[in-house]
Enzyme design. Structure first.
Site, PDB file in Angstrom:
ATOM      1  N   ASP A   8      50.419  88.360  85.850  1.00 16.38           N
ATOM      2  CA  ASP A   8      49.247  87.764  86.491  1.00 16.38           C
ATOM      3  C   ASP A   8      47.988  88.533  86.069  1.00 16.38           C
ATOM      4  OD1 ASP A   8      47.317  86.866  88.234  1.00 16.38           O
ATOM      5  OD2 ASP A   8      48.496  87.208  90.046  1.00 16.38           O
ATOM      6  N   ILE A   9      47.052  87.823  85.483  1.00 18.06           N
ATOM      7  CA  ILE A   9      45.839  88.475  84.945  1.00 18.06           C
ATOM      8  C   ILE A   9      45.010  89.132  86.055  1.00 18.06           C
ATOM      9  CG2 ILE A   9      44.241  86.501  85.028  1.00 18.06           C
ATOM     10  CD1 ILE A   9      43.434  87.280  82.110  1.00 18.06           C
ATOM     11  N   ASP A  32      42.173  79.898  86.910  1.00 15.06           N
ATOM     12  CA  ASP A  32      40.883  79.833  87.609  1.00 15.06           C
ATOM     13  C   ASP A  32      41.100  79.958  89.130  1.00 15.06           C
ATOM     14  OD1 ASP A  32      38.187  79.449  88.012  1.00 15.06           O
ATOM     15  OD2 ASP A  32      38.167  77.328  87.469  1.00 15.06           O
ATOM     16  N   VAL A 118      46.167  72.954  82.017  1.00 13.84           N
ATOM     17  CA  VAL A 118      45.665  71.619  82.354  1.00 13.84           C
ATOM     18  C   VAL A 118      44.923  70.969  81.182  1.00 13.84           C
ATOM     19  CG1 VAL A 118      44.111  70.383  83.930  1.00 13.84           C
ATOM     20  CG2 VAL A 118      45.409  72.308  84.757  1.00 13.84           C
ATOM     21  N   TYR A 119      44.263  71.765  80.344  1.00 12.01           N
ATOM     22  CA  TYR A 119      43.463  71.211  79.240  1.00 12.01           C
ATOM     23  C   TYR A 119      44.316  70.854  78.023  1.00 12.01           C
ATOM     24  CZ  TYR A 119      38.962  72.045  81.594  1.00 12.01           C
ATOM     25  OH  TYR A 119      37.893  72.007  82.458  1.00 12.01           O
TER      26      TYR A 119
HETATM   27  N1  AR6 Z   1      47.474  84.889  85.032  1.00 12.37           N
HETATM   28  C1  AR6 Z   1      47.572  84.643  83.701  1.00 12.37           C
HETATM   29  N2  AR6 Z   1      47.726  83.409  83.182  1.00 12.37           N
HETATM   30  C2  AR6 Z   1      47.805  82.381  84.047  1.00 12.37           C
HETATM   31  C3  AR6 Z   1      47.710  82.544  85.451  1.00 12.37           C
HETATM   32  C4  AR6 Z   1      47.538  83.874  85.940  1.00 12.37           C
HETATM   33  N3  AR6 Z   1      47.419  84.137  87.230  1.00 12.37           N
HETATM   34  N4  AR6 Z   1      47.804  81.312  86.035  1.00 12.37           N
HETATM   35  C5  AR6 Z   1      47.989  80.431  85.040  1.00 12.37           C
HETATM   36  N5  AR6 Z   1      47.988  81.051  83.842  1.00 12.37           N
HETATM   37  P1  AR6 Z   1      44.939  76.707  82.980  1.00 12.37           P
HETATM   38  P2  AR6 Z   1      43.022  75.473  81.085  1.00 12.37           P
HETATM   39  C6  AR6 Z   1      48.131  80.482  82.488  1.00 12.37           C
HETATM   40  O1  AR6 Z   1      45.427  75.367  83.383  1.00 12.37           O
HETATM   41  O2  AR6 Z   1      44.110  74.765  80.378  1.00 12.37           O
HETATM   42  C7  AR6 Z   1      41.399  74.858  86.053  1.00 12.37           C
HETATM   43  O3  AR6 Z   1      41.572  73.935  87.096  1.00 12.37           O
HETATM   44  C8  AR6 Z   1      48.774  79.121  82.348  1.00 12.37           C
HETATM   45  O4  AR6 Z   1      50.197  79.242  82.371  1.00 12.37           O
HETATM   46  O5  AR6 Z   1      44.680  77.705  84.040  1.00 12.37           O
HETATM   47  O6  AR6 Z   1      41.960  76.161  80.279  1.00 12.37           O
HETATM   48  C9  AR6 Z   1      39.948  75.031  85.663  1.00 12.37           C
HETATM   49  O7  AR6 Z   1      39.078  74.896  86.763  1.00 12.37           O
HETATM   50  C10 AR6 Z   1      48.256  78.668  80.978  1.00 12.37           C
HETATM   51  O8  AR6 Z   1      49.051  79.223  79.931  1.00 12.37           O
HETATM   52  O9  AR6 Z   1      43.551  76.596  82.113  1.00 12.37           O
HETATM   53  C11 AR6 Z   1      39.733  73.956  84.642  1.00 12.37           C
HETATM   54  O10 AR6 Z   1      39.423  72.723  85.243  1.00 12.37           O
HETATM   55  C12 AR6 Z   1      46.862  79.312  80.900  1.00 12.37           C
HETATM   56  O11 AR6 Z   1      46.818  80.275  81.963  1.00 12.37           O
HETATM   57  C13 AR6 Z   1      41.075  73.841  83.960  1.00 12.37           C
HETATM   58  O12 AR6 Z   1      42.031  74.328  84.891  1.00 12.37           O
HETATM   59  C14 AR6 Z   1      45.689  78.356  81.039  1.00 12.37           C
HETATM   60  O13 AR6 Z   1      45.997  77.314  81.948  1.00 12.37           O
HETATM   61  C15 AR6 Z   1      41.154  74.700  82.715  1.00 12.37           C
HETATM   62  O14 AR6 Z   1      42.348  74.403  82.046  1.00 12.37           O
END
Ligand code: AR6
Length: 170
Positions: A8-9, A32, A118-119
């Site tokens: 977890d970051i 986020d 999500v993206y």
């Molecule tokens: N620590 C590290 N990595 C994580 C964590 C964490 N706690 N939680 C998730 N990930 P995403 P995006 C990973 O969807 O695709 C939000 O709603 C996850 O497994 O968080 O850039 C924003 O508000 C994945 O590999 O970001 C935007 O609307 C990575 O982080 C949208 O999502 C990115 O997944 C951005 O989407």
């Protein structure tokens, strides 16, 4: 030094953690959501005061209750097939974060896999961009001493490790 970390970051004791935010900096799910929950309500206020961030750019806030010093909110592109500037925009996220870290004298920075949730950015392609941009930056003056790719699942961590090995062999 480039490292891959599985976890977890929000728990990392580094100068900067990067947030994969949205254009409104309004918080959301994924990384986020985790960052906003862990940093506390002051983070939403700070983001509201900034107002937003274009795709491919970065905005900085304090890290409030987190162990980090700063949060760099960057907005990755939504994957729409790859012909709508997605690679350039994702590269730009990494570049902007790394140059801001250099300007602010930050010694360590941790990136999540921007756009890979999500993206919907294909992880293999995103990892190639992330590693290339970081590698490129390391060739310049006074880069952060420690750069961490923080992954939430083992598959993503493996992709980064493979890509880093491939770059070293190049
Ligand atoms: N620590 C590290 N990595 C994580 C964590 C964490 N706690 N939680 C998730 N990930 P995403 P995006 C990973 O969807 O695709 C939000 O709603 C996850 O497994 O968080 O850039 C924003 O508000 C994945 O590999 O970001 C935007 O609307 C990575 O982080 C949208 O999502 C990115 O997944 C951005 O989407």
């Amino acid at each position: 030094m480039i490292e891959v970390h599985l976890g977890d970051i929000t728990r990392l004791q580094v100068d900067v953690i990067v947030n994969a935010a949205n254009r409104h900096l309004s918080g959301g799910g994924g990384v986020d959501g985790a960052i906003h929950r862990a940093a506390g309500p002051e983070l939403s206020e700070a983001c509201r005061a900034i107002g937003g961030c274009p795709v491919g750019e970065v905005r900085a806030t304090p890290a409030f209750s987190l162990p980090a010093k700063r949060i760099y909110h960057t907005v990755g592109p939504v994957w729409r097939g790859g012909n709508l500037g997605e690679p350039e925009l994702l590269s730009s996220c990494y570049r902007h974060c790394l140059s801001l870290a250099r300007r602010e004298g930050m010694k360590s920075i941790a990136f999540p896999a921007i756009s890979c949730g999500v993206y919907d950015y294909p992880p293999e392609l995103a990892v190639e961009i992330a590693v290339d941009q970081v590698q490129d930056h390391l060739d310049r003056e006074a880069p952060p001493e420690q750069i961490i790719f923080c992954c939430f699942d083992a598959r993503m961590a493996d992709l980064y490790r493979l890509q880093l090995e491939a770059v070293v062999r190049r």
